[in-house]
Design an enzyme around this catalytic site. Structure first.
Site, PDB file in Angstrom:
ATOM      1  N   HIS A   1      44.649  33.571  38.476  1.00  0.00           N
ATOM      2  CA  HIS A   1      44.526  34.277  39.769  1.00  0.00           C
ATOM      3  C   HIS A   1      44.567  33.271  40.927  1.00  0.00           C
ATOM      4  O   HIS A   1      45.197  33.504  41.951  1.00  0.00           O
ATOM      5  CB  HIS A   1      43.186  35.022  39.848  1.00  0.00           C
ATOM      6  CG  HIS A   1      43.043  36.146  38.875  1.00  0.00           C
ATOM      7  ND1 HIS A   1      42.213  36.077  37.782  1.00  0.00           N
ATOM      8  CD2 HIS A   1      43.622  37.368  38.823  1.00  0.00           C
ATOM      9  CE1 HIS A   1      42.264  37.216  37.107  1.00  0.00           C
ATOM     10  NE2 HIS A   1      43.129  38.018  37.711  1.00  0.00           N
TER      11      HIS A   1
ATOM     12  N   HIS B   1      40.291  33.786  37.088  1.00  0.00           N
ATOM     13  CA  HIS B   1      40.469  32.554  36.339  1.00  0.00           C
ATOM     14  C   HIS B   1      41.544  31.748  37.074  1.00  0.00           C
ATOM     15  O   HIS B   1      42.049  32.189  38.126  1.00  0.00           O
ATOM     16  CB  HIS B   1      40.856  32.845  34.879  1.00  0.00           C
ATOM     17  CG  HIS B   1      41.974  33.858  34.738  1.00  0.00           C
ATOM     18  ND1 HIS B   1      43.245  33.620  35.197  1.00  0.00           N
ATOM     19  CD2 HIS B   1      41.993  35.108  34.215  1.00  0.00           C
ATOM     20  CE1 HIS B   1      44.011  34.663  34.946  1.00  0.00           C
ATOM     21  NE2 HIS B   1      43.276  35.596  34.367  1.00  0.00           N
TER      22      HIS B   1
ATOM     23  N   SER C   1      41.833  37.767  31.944  1.00  0.00           N
ATOM     24  CA  SER C   1      40.413  38.149  32.032  1.00  0.00           C
ATOM     25  C   SER C   1      39.956  38.696  30.689  1.00  0.00           C
ATOM     26  O   SER C   1      38.788  38.611  30.326  1.00  0.00           O
ATOM     27  CB  SER C   1      40.220  39.212  33.111  1.00  0.00           C
ATOM     28  OG  SER C   1      40.708  38.724  34.340  1.00  0.00           O
TER      29      SER C   1
ATOM     30  N   GLN D   1      45.323  53.340  36.047  1.00  0.00           N
ATOM     31  CA  GLN D   1      46.222  52.608  35.147  1.00  0.00           C
ATOM     32  C   GLN D   1      45.598  52.362  33.770  1.00  0.00           C
ATOM     33  O   GLN D   1      46.186  51.681  32.945  1.00  0.00           O
ATOM     34  CB  GLN D   1      46.688  51.300  35.785  1.00  0.00           C
ATOM     35  CG  GLN D   1      45.609  50.229  35.950  1.00  0.00           C
ATOM     36  CD  GLN D   1      46.120  49.031  36.721  1.00  0.00           C
ATOM     37  OE1 GLN D   1      46.308  49.094  37.929  1.00  0.00           O
ATOM     38  NE2 GLN D   1      46.363  47.923  36.033  1.00  0.00           N
TER      39      GLN D   1
ATOM     40  N   LEU E   1      46.244  32.580  30.244  1.00  0.00           N
ATOM     41  CA  LEU E   1      44.965  32.968  30.831  1.00  0.00           C
ATOM     42  C   LEU E   1      44.959  34.472  31.082  1.00  0.00           C
ATOM     43  O   LEU E   1      45.952  35.040  31.540  1.00  0.00           O
ATOM     44  CB  LEU E   1      44.727  32.227  32.150  1.00  0.00           C
ATOM     45  CG  LEU E   1      44.546  30.719  32.076  1.00  0.00           C
ATOM     46  CD1 LEU E   1      44.061  30.179  33.415  1.00  0.00           C
ATOM     47  CD2 LEU E   1      43.564  30.324  30.990  1.00  0.00           C
TER      48      LEU E   1
HETATM   49  O1  PAF Z   1      48.004  42.983  37.360  1.00  0.00           O
HETATM   50  C1  PAF Z   1      46.953  43.526  37.744  1.00  0.00           C
HETATM   51  O2  PAF Z   1      45.873  42.912  37.807  1.00  0.00           O
HETATM   52  C2  PAF Z   1      46.978  44.995  38.154  1.00  0.00           C
HETATM   53  O3  PAF Z   1      47.864  45.719  37.365  1.00  0.00           O
HETATM   54  C3  PAF Z   1      47.294  45.189  39.650  1.00  0.00           C
HETATM   55  C4  PAF Z   1      48.670  44.686  40.009  1.00  0.00           C
HETATM   56  C5  PAF Z   1      46.254  44.479  40.491  1.00  0.00           C
HETATM   57  C6  PAF Z   1      47.253  46.681  39.996  1.00  0.00           C
HETATM   58  O4  PAF Z   1      46.004  47.235  39.735  1.00  0.00           O
END
Ligand code: PAF
Length: 282
Positions: free
Chosen positions: A37, A34, A186, A61, A184
Site C-alpha cells: 500500500h 503493508h 493484508s 465486493q 504482500l
Molecule cells: O483493491 C482493493 O483494495 C479494493 O478492491 C478497492 C480497489 C479499494 C475497492 O474497494
C-alpha cells in the site's frame, strides 16, 4: 493530515482543491497497510498536489461466505503510515455513509469479469466498480494508483474509465513482495507459521511455469498442468481455486500462447485465499 468520514465533506474539500487549480491523486484501499500500500502512495505522491488515501472495506465486493467481518483493521496504525508518506487526506467512511439503505445503482464490466476471480467471486467486480466509481465521483482525481497483484481488477477499472469517459489516469503499480517472493497482502495475516512458510511456493511455481513458456512451451493446457503438479508437490496444504493463462487486457483464456500472456492463480491456504500473477512476454 486530515481524516474525513463524511462523503459530502470529502467532495466539498476536493471541489475546493480543484477550484484552486490543485491536482488530486487517489489511492483506494481497504486498509491494514503493508509495504505494498505504501508503495502505491509513494507512486502517487509526486504526481499530484493533494494525495488522498481511502480506507473502506467495501461490503458490496464481498460474497456471503467471505471474510468481510474478519477483514483486519487498524485505523490508527494506517493513519500514522499514511502520514509518513505525506498523504494529505484519509477518507475512512462507515458503510452506512457510502450506501443508502435503498442504494440501487451498480456499475459493471461483465465482459472482463467472466474468468479468474470474477468466476469464483460472483458479484465481486460489480462491487469494486461501484465503489471505485463512487470514489472517483467524490474525489475527481487526476490520477489513481492500483496494484498489479489484482491484475484483473486493474484491467476492469481501466476499461470502465475508458468506457465511461472518466477523466482520470489509471496507473498500475508493480507487485511488492516479501524477500522470499510471497506477494504482500493484508490476507497474509490469516496464515499460520506453517502456512506462511509454504506460501512462497505460489510465486516459485509461477516463475517456473513462465520459464517453461519462455523456453518454448506454447500449449496453455500443458503449462497449466505443470503448475497444478508443481503446487500438488510443493504446496500440499493449498487448494487451487484457479490457474489460468489469459490475454492481459481482455482477460480471456488463451489456448495457444502467441504473445504477451498473463498467468494468474488463486490458491486457498488455511483461512487465506491468495492471488498472484506473472506477465509472460514471448
Ligand atoms: O483493491 C482493493 O483494495 C479494493 O478492491 C478497492 C480497489 C479499494 C475497492 O474497494
Amino acid at each position: 493530515m486530515n481524516i474525513i468520514t463524511d462523503p459530502r465533506e470529502l467532495q466539498k474539500q476536493c471541489l475546493t482543491w480543484r477550484s484552486e487549480g490543485l491536482t488530486i491523486g487517489l489511492v483506494p484501499t481497504m486498509g491494514y497497510f503493508h509495504e505494498g500500500h505504501l508503495a502505491l502512495m509513494d507512486r502517487a505522491r509526486p504526481l499530484c498536489d493533494k494525495l488522498i488515501v481511502t480506507l473502506f472495506v467495501n461490503p458490496t465486493q464481498f460474497g456471503e461466505n467471505e471474510d468481510l467481518n474478519k477483514y483486519p483493521h487498524d485505523l490508527d496504525g494506517d493513519s500514522a503510515k499514511a502520514q509518513s508518506r505525506e498523504t494529505d487526506l484519509i477518507f475512512a467512511p462507515e458503510s452506512s455513509a457510502m450506501y443508502e439503505e435503498d442504494h440501487a445503482t451498480r456499475v459493471d464490466v461483465p465482459e472482463l469479469g467472466k474468468h479468474l476471480c470474477g468466476a469464483s467471486r460472483s458479484g465481486h467486480f460489480k462491487g469494486v466498480c461501484t465503489v471505485v466509481t463512487k470514489l472517483f465521483m467524490l474525489t475527481q482525481p487526476d490520477v489513481a494508483v492500483f496494484g498489479r497483484k489484482d491484475w484483473q481488477q486493474l484491467a476492469i477499472i481501466k476499461r470502465m474509465v475508458r468506457d465511461l469517459n472518466i477523466p482520470v489516469q489509471i496507473i498500475g503499480h508493480e507487485i511488492i513482495r516479501e524477500s522470499d517472493g510471497l506477494a504482500l497482502s493484508s490476507r497474509n495475516a490469516y496464515l499460520t507459521e506453517k502456512e506462511r512458510a509454504a506460501a512462497p511456493s505460489i510465486r516459485k511455481g509461477l516463475v517456473k511455469m513462465a520459464e517453461m513458456v519462455k523456453n518454448g512451451e506454447r500449449n496453455a493446457e500443458v503449462a497449466k498442468a505443470f503448475l497444478h503438479n508443481e503446487y500438488a508437490s510443493t504446496l500440499p496444504m493449498g487448494t487451487v481455486d484457479y490457474i489460468e493463462l489469459v490475454d492481459p487486457d481482455a482477460i480471456e483464456p488463451i489456448e495457444i500462447i502467441t504473445g504477451s500472456t498473463l498467468a494468474a492463480v488463486a490458491v486457498r491456504i488455511g483461512k487465506a485465499r491468495l492471488i498472484d500473477n506473472i506477465l509472460i512476454e514471448v
